[in-house]
Design an enzyme around this catalytic site. Structure first.
Site, PDB file in Angstrom:
ATOM      1  N   SER A  16       0.828  -1.213   0.000  1.00  0.00           N
ATOM      2  CA  SER A  16       0.000   0.000   0.000  1.00  0.00           C
ATOM      3  C   SER A  16       0.864   1.266   0.000  1.00  0.00           C
ATOM      4  O   SER A  16       0.471   2.289  -0.579  1.00  0.00           O
ATOM      5  CB  SER A  16      -0.978  -0.008   1.168  1.00  0.00           C
ATOM      6  OG  SER A  16      -0.289   0.090   2.389  1.00  0.00           O
ATOM      7  N   MET A  95      10.684  -7.097   4.489  1.00  0.00           N
ATOM      8  CA  MET A  95      10.771  -7.731   5.812  1.00  0.00           C
ATOM      9  C   MET A  95      12.118  -8.400   6.102  1.00  0.00           C
ATOM     10  O   MET A  95      12.214  -9.245   6.986  1.00  0.00           O
ATOM     11  CB  MET A  95       9.632  -8.742   5.978  1.00  0.00           C
ATOM     12  CG  MET A  95       8.251  -8.102   5.975  1.00  0.00           C
ATOM     13  SD  MET A  95       8.075  -6.746   7.170  1.00  0.00           S
ATOM     14  CE  MET A  95       8.001  -7.687   8.694  1.00  0.00           C
ATOM     15  N   HIS A 114       8.791   3.197   8.981  1.00  0.00           N
ATOM     16  CA  HIS A 114       8.583   2.351  10.162  1.00  0.00           C
ATOM     17  C   HIS A 114       7.333   2.832  10.904  1.00  0.00           C
ATOM     18  O   HIS A 114       7.147   4.039  11.082  1.00  0.00           O
ATOM     19  CB  HIS A 114       9.809   2.435  11.075  1.00  0.00           C
ATOM     20  CG  HIS A 114       9.674   1.568  12.285  1.00  0.00           C
ATOM     21  ND1 HIS A 114       9.840   0.195  12.226  1.00  0.00           N
ATOM     22  CD2 HIS A 114       9.352   1.862  13.562  1.00  0.00           C
ATOM     23  CE1 HIS A 114       9.624  -0.311  13.431  1.00  0.00           C
ATOM     24  NE2 HIS A 114       9.327   0.676  14.263  1.00  0.00           N
TER      25      HIS A 114
HETATM   26  C1  GRF Z   1       4.121  -0.620   6.802  1.00  0.00           C
HETATM   27  O1  GRF Z   1       3.340  -0.604   7.966  1.00  0.00           O
HETATM   28  C2  GRF Z   1       5.515  -0.123   7.105  1.00  0.00           C
HETATM   29  O2  GRF Z   1       5.563   0.757   8.184  1.00  0.00           O
HETATM   30  C3  GRF Z   1       6.271  -1.369   7.435  1.00  0.00           C
HETATM   31  O3  GRF Z   1       5.700  -2.352   6.608  1.00  0.00           O
HETATM   32  C4  GRF Z   1       4.349  -2.031   6.308  1.00  0.00           C
HETATM   33  C5  GRF Z   1       4.184  -2.158   4.828  1.00  0.00           C
HETATM   34  O4  GRF Z   1       2.851  -2.072   4.421  1.00  0.00           O
HETATM   35  N1  GRF Z   1       7.679  -1.164   7.218  1.00  0.00           N
HETATM   36  P1  GRF Z   1       2.497  -2.027   2.877  1.00  0.00           P
HETATM   37  O5  GRF Z   1       3.023  -3.312   2.244  1.00  0.00           O
HETATM   38  O6  GRF Z   1       3.120  -0.813   2.283  1.00  0.00           O
HETATM   39  O7  GRF Z   1       1.001  -1.984   2.844  1.00  0.00           O
END
Ligand code: GRF
Length: 207
Positions: A16, A95, A114
């Site tokens: 997202s 991740m 973050h």
């Molecule tokens: C987000 O909450 C960001 O803070 C963390 O990973 C999540 C990624 O969400 N690092 P998305 O895949 O961008 O929806």
């Protein structure tokens, strides 16, 4: 004419934040283009979002470790980003911890988002850590990436109040919404060359 500023986006999940950045580019709010999107998860939503927008996207088999890329995978990733001639690496829900070779290849040119107000609550499930701790405000942070965990110089932060009836899910949802505002703003400022870093301090020099 100078060539456009190019982003390499890395993500493992639904993507997202990538969508928020892609939409901001399309709307002319970020003077950049997406050079490549890379994921360590074959069926990650972020790869579908890239494909829907006809942007180059690549799955890189991460190897046998859970929290980092195997050496060959990291090399493949660096190679793909170099081939795509990217100026800035944007971590959007990636991740895995990036190691020496990757950090050296793109020193000072990697940003991450973050879901807390760093340096509070680094690491996993930061929204849950904030709720369990009982803070009244949390939020999100965009920072440059260094060799530590969520520890590099801070580009920008946005606060989110913690409400009495919040659950981890409701709080996480509002933090996510804040991320979608903050990340494009920070990437735009970097792409415009409006950011300078002295020590740990990042200043915005917009005129
Ligand atoms: C987000 O909450 C960001 O803070 C963390 O990973 C999540 C990624 O969400 N690092 P998305 O895949 O961008 O929806």
């Amino acid at each position: 004419m100078s060539s456009p500023y190019r982003l390499g986006v890395l993500g493992s999940g639904k993507g997202s934040n990538f969508v928020a950045i892609a939409e901001a580019i399309a709307a002319g709010r970020i003077p950049a283009e997406v050079g490549i999107v890379i994921s360590d998860v074959a069926n990650a939503g972020i790869l579908n979002h890239a494909a829907e927008r006809s942007l180059p996207a690549k799955f890189i088999e991460p190897g046998r470790f859970r929290t980092k890329l195997e050496e060959d995978a990291e090399r493949a990733c660096v190679e793909a980003l170099r081939m795509a001639r990217v100026d800035l690496i944007v971590l959007a829900g990636f991740m895995r911890v990036l190691k020496g070779e990757f950090l050296r290849a793109f020193a000072g040119r990697i940003v991450n988002i973050h879901p807390s107000l760093l340096p509070s609550f680094p690491g996993l499930e930061a929204w849950k850590q904030a709720l369990d701790h009982g803070v009244k405000f949390t939020g999100c942070t965009v920072h440059f990436v260094d060799a530590g965990v969520d520890s590099g110089p801070i580009v920008g932060q946005q606060t989110v109040p913690v409400l009495d009836h919040d659950t981890p899910e409701t709080l996480h949802q509002r933090i996510h919404a804040a991320e979608h505002e903050l990340y494009p703003k920070c990437v735009a400022a970097i792409a415009r060359g409006e950011i300078s870093i002295v020590g740990r301090r990042v200043t915005w020099n917009a005129n």
